[in-house]
Enzyme design. Structure first.
Site, mmCIF file in Angstrom:
data_model
loop_
_atom_site.group_PDB
_atom_site.id
_atom_site.type_symbol
_atom_site.label_atom_id
_atom_site.label_comp_id
_atom_site.label_asym_id
_atom_site.label_seq_id
_atom_site.Cartn_x
_atom_site.Cartn_y
_atom_site.Cartn_z
ATOM 1 N N ASN A 91 0.834 -1.204 0.000
ATOM 2 C CA ASN A 91 0.000 0.000 0.000
ATOM 3 C C ASN A 91 0.872 1.260 0.000
ATOM 4 O OD1 ASN A 91 -2.285 1.995 1.034
ATOM 5 N ND2 ASN A 91 -3.284 0.152 0.304
ATOM 6 N N ARG A 92 0.316 2.385 0.466
ATOM 7 C CA ARG A 92 0.966 3.680 0.241
ATOM 8 C C ARG A 92 1.731 4.185 1.464
ATOM 9 N NH1 ARG A 92 -3.708 3.192 -2.508
ATOM 10 N NH2 ARG A 92 -3.390 3.434 -4.737
ATOM 11 N N HIS A 190 -1.492 -9.868 -3.236
ATOM 12 C CA HIS A 190 -2.303 -8.860 -3.951
ATOM 13 C C HIS A 190 -3.052 -9.546 -5.107
ATOM 14 C CE1 HIS A 190 -3.216 -5.174 -6.226
ATOM 15 N NE2 HIS A 190 -2.986 -4.525 -5.104
ATOM 16 N N ASP A 271 -11.878 1.108 -2.486
ATOM 17 C CA ASP A 271 -10.449 0.833 -2.392
ATOM 18 C C ASP A 271 -10.074 1.222 -0.975
ATOM 19 O OD1 ASP A 271 -7.852 0.184 -2.812
ATOM 20 O OD2 ASP A 271 -7.498 1.566 -4.472
ATOM 21 N N GLU A 349 -6.868 -7.979 0.223
ATOM 22 C CA GLU A 349 -5.519 -8.101 0.791
ATOM 23 C C GLU A 349 -5.588 -8.216 2.308
ATOM 24 O OE1 GLU A 349 -3.062 -4.736 -1.060
ATOM 25 O OE2 GLU A 349 -5.059 -4.515 -1.888
#
Ligand SMILES: *[C@@H]1O[C@H](CO)[C@@H](O)[C@H](O)[C@H]1NC(C)=O
Ligand SMILES: *[C@@H]1O[C@H](CO)[C@@H](O)[C@H](O)[C@H]1NC(C)=O
Ligand SMILES: *[C@@H]1O[C@H](CO)[C@@H](O)[C@H](O)[C@H]1NC(C)=O
Ligand SMILES: *[C@@H]1O[C@H](CO)[C@@H](O)[C@H](O)[C@H]1NC(C)=O
Ligand SMILES: *[C@@H]1O[C@H](CO)[C@@H](O)[C@H](O)[C@H]1NC(C)=O
Ligand SMILES: *[C@@H]1O[C@H](CO)[C@@H](O)[C@H](O)[C@H]1NC(C)=O
Ligand SMILES: *[C@@H]1O[C@H](CO)[C@@H](O)[C@H](O)[C@H]1NC(C)=O
Ligand SMILES: *[C@@H]1O[C@H](CO)[C@@H](O)[C@H](O)[C@H]1NC(C)=O
Length: 389
Positions: A91-92, A190, A271, A349
């Protein structure tokens, strides 16, 4: 001359050995493992799952994950992180920055005009070939050594990803060790799902798939580019993010105004990082307590129950798919070619709370920052398949 021919014959023997053993890769570069009711194929690139065959209620085998027909195709321009293990931090990461013990680290950005880092950077783990360290008929183990400083992360990380098939079940075990310095680690599988294998007549979407996340009454609040802002939000009953009070179709709230912007600016769909809250029930064994999520399709009759020791669950409803990604020759109606439409898949995920390394008030450092003296980082999950009538 001598060493050249010796080298060539050595290489030839090595190549032959790979193709000769029953457990080597097939002509598409894929390694198969299986057990009763389940068959999967995997590739070293990203330690990715590329096919997963499950029989539907009609007895026909469906390939229920997205991927490419051969291992080579994964290294093209298009890289939607199909079925791999993003690393070393999934992820971010906000502003591609984090602080450990007062020291600020800046890592390689790769998203939103380089405002943040997604899935470990431009050369994250799922852009690299893992090493196959073991392969039997029902199990495969991949390993990766991620060097100190790669993508800007501090310290070396050594990881093993083991996929094992048991009857009707795909088991995932991921272990990682920070061998030299303290570093963030968050890993997951993922995988993109379409439980109809793109064979449902006149509907290639997953909008009619039903999702249930009984422990997920909360989610992580994010800004327009999906970076957590520190808040935890309630998924009010009957709101678009309510998948906890009852099972609901992914597309049930597609026309609800609140769904616009729910997956970032101008994005309609999901999301989101849903929190898994089950501690209130006392000590639990993740293998035997209720699944954290269940996804099913009435059309194929295929259902997957997801069991895990992880405490968050990211779900993406593929709003970004635009009909340019082909599905595989093992999918579609009797193998007819086609493309993945918008909402044609669901990514699920199992992981920890996203970007918690930049939200110290959440108190999750012990689950996300690892050093040489610490216990291993681990992810355990079981995807158990059954058919509904
Ligand atoms: C691999 O798949 C891609 C995309 O389908 C195709 O273009 C390519 O020819 C295939 N390569 C091999 C070696 O089969
Ligand atoms: C983002 O990181 C840069 C250094 O790479 C820093 O100069 C800047 O202040 C940071 N921005 C924010 C909004 O934190
Ligand atoms: C991964 O392995 C394949 C097959 O050996 C090779 O063609 C490819 O160049 C490798 N890719 C990377 C990124 O190392
Ligand atoms: C593994 O599969 C191969 C090929 O199908 C078969 O010959 C072999 O007996 C199997 N081995 C075991 C231990 O089941
Ligand atoms: C499938 O989804 C559509 C909306 O996309 C809905 O109208 C329809 O009732 C659903 N079908 C089934 C069988 O639930
Ligand atoms: C979402 O769909 C469910 C199931 O159809 C419904 O009960 C709920 O009211 C809908 N919520 C919104 C905000 O449209
Ligand atoms: C969102 O959509 C609006 C209306 O189409 C457009 O004006 C705006 O530029 C879009 N914003 C982004 C960030 O794409
Ligand atoms: C797909 O193949 C099966 C078995 O051969 C056949 O019964 C079915 O009619 C075919 N479906 C389509 C849409 O062609």
């Amino acid at each position: 001359m001598w060493f050249q021919s010796a080298l060539i014959s050595l290489l030839a023997t090595t190549a032959l050995a790979q193709y000769d053993t029953p457990n080597g890769p097939d002509e598409d570069g894929k390694y198969e493992i299986s057990a009763e009711g389940i068959r999967g194929r995997f590739i070293p690139y990203g330690a990715s799952v590329s096919n997963l065959f499950i029989k539907g209620k009609d007895g026909v085998e469906r390939d229920v994950v997205l991927g490419f027909d051969n291992a080579t195709a994964y290294e093209g321009e298009v890289h939607p992180h199909l079925g791999g293990v993003p690393g070393r931090y999934a992820n971010r990461i906000k502003n591609s920055t984090f602080v450990i013990d007062g020291e600020e680290y800046h890592i390689e950005p790769n998203e939103h005009d380089n405002e943040n880092t997604l899935h470990g950077g431009p050369d994250g783990w799922d852009y690299r070939n893992f090493t196959v360290v073991a392969h039997t008929n029902d199990s495969i183990t991949f390993s990766i050594v991620d060097p100190d400083g790669k993508e800007g992360f501090p310290g070396e990380v050594v990881s093993y990803v083991t996929y094992t098939m048991t009857p009707n079940t795909w088991n995932i075990k991921i272990v990682a060790l920070a061998t030299t310095k303290k570093t963030p680690i968050m890993l997951t599988s993922h995988t993109y799902w379409n439980l109809d294998g793109f064979a449902k007549p006149n509907d290639l979407t997953a909008l009619n798939h039903t999702l249930y996340m009984p422990y997920s009454g909360q989610r992580v609040s994010v800004d327009g580019i999906l970076i957590p802002d520190g808040d935890i939000l309630a998924n009010q009953q009957y709101s678009v993010n309510d998948f906890w009070s009852a099972p609901k179709q992914i597309g049930a709230n597609l026309t609800a105004p609140e769904l616009l912007g729910n997956c970032g600016t101008n994005c309609t769909g999901y999301d989101n990082c849903y929190i898994v809250n089950r501690d209130q029930n006392g000590p639990y064994d993740w293998r035997t307590s209720e699944p954290v999520a269940s996804l099913s399709s009435d059309w194929s009759g295929i259902k997957v129950d997801i069991f895990t020791d992880q405490e968050a669950f990211q779900m993406y409803s593929c709003g970004g798919q635009d009909g340019t990604l082909p599905y595989k020759s093992t999918q579609g109606v009797n193998g007819t070619a086609g493309f993945v439409p918008q909402y044609g898949c669901i990514v699920m995920e199992v992981q920890d709370w996203i970007d918690a390394i930049n939200q110290p008030e959440w108190g999750r450092d012990k689950r996300q920052i690892f050093g040489p003296g610490d216990a291993a980082y681990t992810v355990n999950a079981e995807y158990v398949f059954s058919t509904t009538s």
